[in-house]
Motif scaffolding. Sequence first.
Motif, mmCIF file in Angstrom:
data_model
loop_
_atom_site.group_PDB
_atom_site.id
_atom_site.type_symbol
_atom_site.label_atom_id
_atom_site.label_comp_id
_atom_site.label_asym_id
_atom_site.label_seq_id
_atom_site.Cartn_x
_atom_site.Cartn_y
_atom_site.Cartn_z
ATOM 1 N N TYR A 299 0.780 -1.049 -0.146
ATOM 2 C CA TYR A 299 -0.120 -0.124 -0.056
ATOM 3 C C TYR A 299 0.971 1.133 0.096
ATOM 4 O O TYR A 299 2.119 1.167 0.299
ATOM 5 N N VAL A 303 -3.176 5.802 2.091
ATOM 6 C CA VAL A 303 -3.924 4.805 3.082
ATOM 7 C C VAL A 303 -3.695 5.138 4.570
ATOM 8 O O VAL A 303 -4.569 5.524 5.163
ATOM 9 N N LEU A 353 -3.759 0.037 -3.188
ATOM 10 C CA LEU A 353 -3.820 -1.169 -2.508
ATOM 11 C C LEU A 353 -3.499 -2.320 -3.578
ATOM 12 O O LEU A 353 -4.177 -2.209 -4.202
#
Length: 395
Positions: A299, A303, A353
């Motif tokens: 990721y 995030v 992601l």
Amino acid sequence: MSQAPDHGRDHWPSRWVTALPILPLLPILIVSAVVLVDLIGGSGMTWLPLLATGPALAATTNGPRGVLCVGLLAAAVGAVLGIRDGAPHSELAVVLAALVAVMLAGCLASALRERRERVLAAVRSVAEAAQHALLQPVPATVGPFRVAVRYSAAAAEARIGGDLYALVSTPYGVRMLVGDVRGKGLPAVGTAALVVGVFREAAHEEPDLLTVVARIERSLARNLDSDDFVTAVVAGYPRPGQLEVVNCGHAPPLLVRDGVVVPVDADRPTPPLGLRALSGETPELQVLPFADGDKLLLYTDGVTEARNEAREFYPLAEGLARHACDEPTRTVTALHDELLAHVGGRLHDDAALLMLHMPTAAEAPATHPPATDGAAGSGAQAGVGADRVETCSRS
């Protein structure tokens, strides 16, 4: 496809989407309301100036022809009502002149708006083509893995940003990259394209993963300014049961094994790509077991650094523990939806992601389709949020 790009415009509240079809009719409704009030109240010239609202609003929802029709309708209705109410000719002439002026200004504004919309549509189509060239779609199965990707650009009209990912099947096993370019805008997109291009070429040619990283470093050293850099995780699966990870200043991947979420922390800090000449340090290769049923989440900091109204970061490890299952697409979709809910519906940084799942013998398909280039110490330390993983049913 397991890739699911998202953009800011997709997160509008549903009530606005539902109301959009009636907007072109709103100018007509306003003109009708003024007529109705005038007929009921018989108030002479009091309400007639409000007829200008019709063509003014039409300029925001209709084309020039629609504005012209609404304006002519408003002027005709104003003349009829003014004569009916016995308005002085001089006052009525002023009102009608104002209606005509608003109508002509609305036609011009509508034409300019439509021109900007055409230009924006052309730019977005070019951006979409750039996205498919840079962040190529990832198939649901690559080599032995089930794969899913979720990417969101922070800019509402952007298709790509400074985050990057790649996943390729090579003679040396499946290799993957997730990274984040310092900065935003077109320079960041250009750097992301450079990194992904070098990675795809080197991944097919170099048997050693550290050599792949070194080639990316050399390319960036030739093309980046001294204060630019790229954080990245480069990983490979050279042989069954073994995963190689090289972390260059990036957030640690999250490994899910036996129901526990474990961060794959580097044994020693390694500088981001593009800064090796300044630090003099070289990246290290981590080797960890990766067995059937294991999952790996790569990721970007868009995030983990996403904040809610209370300025709290999104707890990715806890979210992964809640949503991890044997279907990577369902997992990343649930994480993405939870991330949007955490920030109130709109991200302020690009977010990516990429999740891998190694199926067990019972889950693995009989054959694996040939993989194509895709758009994108050990883990024995104590896991952050060592929550049990819920197993979800396969869709």
